[in-house]
Design a protein around this motif. Structure first.
Motif, PDB file in Angstrom:
ATOM      1  N   LYS A  47      -5.185  -1.284   5.599  1.00  0.00           N
ATOM      2  CA  LYS A  47      -5.477  -1.722   4.229  1.00  0.00           C
ATOM      3  C   LYS A  47      -4.474  -2.774   3.765  1.00  0.00           C
ATOM      4  CE  LYS A  47      -7.943   2.462   2.870  1.00  0.00           C
ATOM      5  NZ  LYS A  47      -9.250   1.849   2.569  1.00  0.00           N
ATOM      6  N   VAL A  87      -3.221   0.638  -4.156  1.00  0.00           N
ATOM      7  CA  VAL A  87      -4.031   1.080  -3.027  1.00  0.00           C
ATOM      8  C   VAL A  87      -3.245   2.120  -2.232  1.00  0.00           C
ATOM      9  CG1 VAL A  87      -5.140   0.385  -0.872  1.00  0.00           C
ATOM     10  CG2 VAL A  87      -5.265  -1.103  -2.885  1.00  0.00           C
ATOM     11  N   VAL A 128      -9.929  -4.080  -1.461  1.00  0.00           N
ATOM     12  CA  VAL A 128      -9.488  -2.863  -0.777  1.00  0.00           C
ATOM     13  C   VAL A 128      -9.496  -1.699  -1.765  1.00  0.00           C
ATOM     14  CG1 VAL A 128      -7.667  -1.795   0.601  1.00  0.00           C
ATOM     15  CG2 VAL A 128      -8.004  -4.269   0.715  1.00  0.00           C
ATOM     16  N   SER A 181      -8.590   2.583  -2.422  1.00  0.00           N
ATOM     17  CA  SER A 181      -7.815   3.736  -1.975  1.00  0.00           C
ATOM     18  C   SER A 181      -8.721   4.716  -1.232  1.00  0.00           C
ATOM     19  CB  SER A 181      -7.160   4.443  -3.158  1.00  0.00           C
ATOM     20  OG  SER A 181      -6.201   3.609  -3.773  1.00  0.00           O
ATOM     21  N   GLU A 182      -8.110   5.563  -0.427  1.00  0.00           N
ATOM     22  CA  GLU A 182      -8.883   6.510   0.374  1.00  0.00           C
ATOM     23  C   GLU A 182      -8.143   7.848   0.447  1.00  0.00           C
ATOM     24  OE1 GLU A 182     -11.165   6.541   4.722  1.00  0.00           O
ATOM     25  OE2 GLU A 182     -10.270   4.703   3.922  1.00  0.00           O
ATOM     26  N   THR A 227       0.854  -1.185   0.000  1.00  0.00           N
ATOM     27  CA  THR A 227       0.000   0.000   0.000  1.00  0.00           C
ATOM     28  C   THR A 227       0.891   1.237   0.000  1.00  0.00           C
ATOM     29  OG1 THR A 227      -0.170   0.024   2.423  1.00  0.00           O
ATOM     30  CG2 THR A 227      -1.915  -1.118   1.209  1.00  0.00           C
TER      31      THR A 227
END
Length: 333
Positions: free
Chosen positions: A308, A162, A318, A320-321, A152
Motif C-alpha cells: 500500500k 492508510v 489506497v 485501509s484494510e 502507511t
C-alpha cells in the motif's frame, strides 16, 4: 596496464542495436514489470548481456533520475517484540521482491523518540515510511501527512491514515464468545496501553459481546499494564487484590497472557480450572505453552502495508484494510 572501461547502458545498447532508453527501462524496471517496456525476447537479450558483461545498476544515478532512493523507513516500538519483528519480516520480504531496501528504527513507543528517528530517516531520503507504533492522540502522523510524506500504518490504526491491521474488534469478540461458551461470567482484561488501537479495538470487541449477554463494562476488571510478560504478572497482582476473583482473563497480547499464567501458577491457581486465560496473536511460544489465543496474520500485515505504501508512492487511491483473525483453542481456556 590497460584499465577496462566500465560497462554502461550505452555500451549494452550499442552491442544489442537498441536504444539506450529501452535498455535503461528494462534494467531499471521493478521485478515483474519489464514487459511494459519491451518484448520477452528483447528483455531476455538485455538481461543476458548485462549478466555476461557484469553490468551493475547504479542506485545513486537511478535515484537522481527518478527522485527516489528506493529506501523505505520502518518505525517499530521494539524489534525484540516478536509481533512487530514478524510484521517487519513481511515488510522486508515484500521490499526485497520489489527491489527496495528497508531501514528499521525503534521508537520504544515514545512519541519524542518516534519523531527524532523519523526525521533522521527522512534526512536520509527514504521514499516513504511505515509505522508500527501509532499513538491515538499523537499529532505527528498528521503533521507528516500535511508535509506530503507518504506513509502507511501496520499493526495499529489511526483515523485519517492508510493502515493494515488485524480486525482486532472481531478478535476481541471471538475471545469473549469462546469464554462465554464455557460458562464463565466473571471476567478480567489485561488491556495493554490505552494509546494503542490494538488495545482499544480488542477490548472494545470483547466488551461488546459481553454486553450482549448482560455483562456491562463496569462489571469487567480492566487493567492497562502493558503488552509484555511482566505486564501480565503485574496485572494478576492487581486483579487478585480486588474484591472478587475472575473466572477468566483475556490478555490482548500472548506475552502478557503467558506472564499472567506464570503468576497464577506461582500462587497455586490452576489454569484453566480456576481461571481460564486467553491471549492474542498466536506467536510460536503460544503454541509451545498450549495457550488459547486469537491468531493475527502478522506477515501478511507487513506485506500489505508495504504494497500500500508503494501504491501511495505511485499516486494511486489506497484504502485501509483489516485482516480476519482466527480463534485458536488450546488448553488454557
Amino acid at each position: 596496464m590497460d584499465v577496462a572501461e566500465p560497462v554502461t547502458l550505452k555500451t549494452l545498447a550499442g552491442e544489442l542495436g537498441l536504444n539506450v532508453s529501452t535498455v535503461s527501462r528494462v534494467i531499471n524496471a521493478e521485478p515483474g514489470t519489464e514487459a511494459k517496456w519491451a518484448s520477452p525476447e528483447t528483455i531476455r537479450r538485455i538481461q543476458e548481456l548485462a549478466r555476461q558483461r557484469g553490468y551493475a545498476r547504479n542506485p545513486h544515478a537511478a535515484s537522481l533520475r527518478t527522485s527516489r532512493s528506493d529506501l523505505v523507513g520502518v518505525i517499530v516500538p521494539r524489534l525484540q517484540d516478536y509481533v512487530l519483528a514478524t510484521i517487519y519480516e513481511g515488510i522486508d520480504a515484500a521490499a526485497e521482491a520489489r527491489g527496495r531496501v528497508t531501514v528499521v528504527a525503534n521508537s520504544l513507543d515514545d512519541p519524542i523518540r518516534q519523531r527524532l528517528r523519523t526525521e533522521s530517516l527522512l534526512a536520509r531520503r527514504v521514499d516513504g515510511l511505515i509505522f508500527g507504533d501509532a499513538h491515538q492522540e499523537s499529532p505527528y502522523l498528521d503533521e507528516l501527512a500535511a508535509r506530503g510524506v507518504p506513509l502507511t500504518l501496520v499493526s495499529r490504526r489511526r483515523a485519517g491514515h492508510v493502515s493494515v491491521t488485524c480486525d482486532d474488534e472481531a478478535g476481541g469478540r471471538l475471545a469473549a464468545e469462546h469464554l462465554l461458551s464455557t460458562g464463565r461470567r466473571r471476567f478480567a482484561v489485561i488491556a495493554g496501553a490505552e494509546y494503542a488501537s490494538t488495545t482499544l479495538d480488542r477490548v472494545g470487541g470483547f466488551l461488546e459481546v459481553l454486553a450482549g449477554h448482560g455483562i456491562g463494562a463496569t462489571d469487567v476488571d480492566i487493567h492497562y499494564t502493558g503488552f509484555d510478560a511482566p505486564a501480565g504478572q503485574r496485572a494478576i497482582a492487581e486483579i487478585l487484590a480486588g474484591p472478587s476473583r475472575p473466572e477468566a482473563v483475556f490478555a490482548v497480547n500472548d506475552f502478557a497472557a503467558i506472564g499472567a499464567i506464570g503468576a497464577l501458577q506461582t500462587l497455586g491457581i490452576s489454569v484453566p480450572d480456576d481461571i481460564a486465560v486467553v491471549g492474542y496473536n498466536d506467536t510460536p511460544i503460544a503454541e509451545a505453552v498450549n495457550l488459547t489465543t486469537v491468531r493475527s496474520p502478522m506477515v501478511e500485515m507487513g506485506r500489505l502495508g508495504f504494497e500500500k505504501l508503494l501504491a501511495l508512492l505511485d499516486k494511486e487511491e489506497v484504502q485501509s484494510e483489516r485482516l480476519a483473525p482466527q480463534f485458536i483453542a488450546r488448553s488454557t481456556a
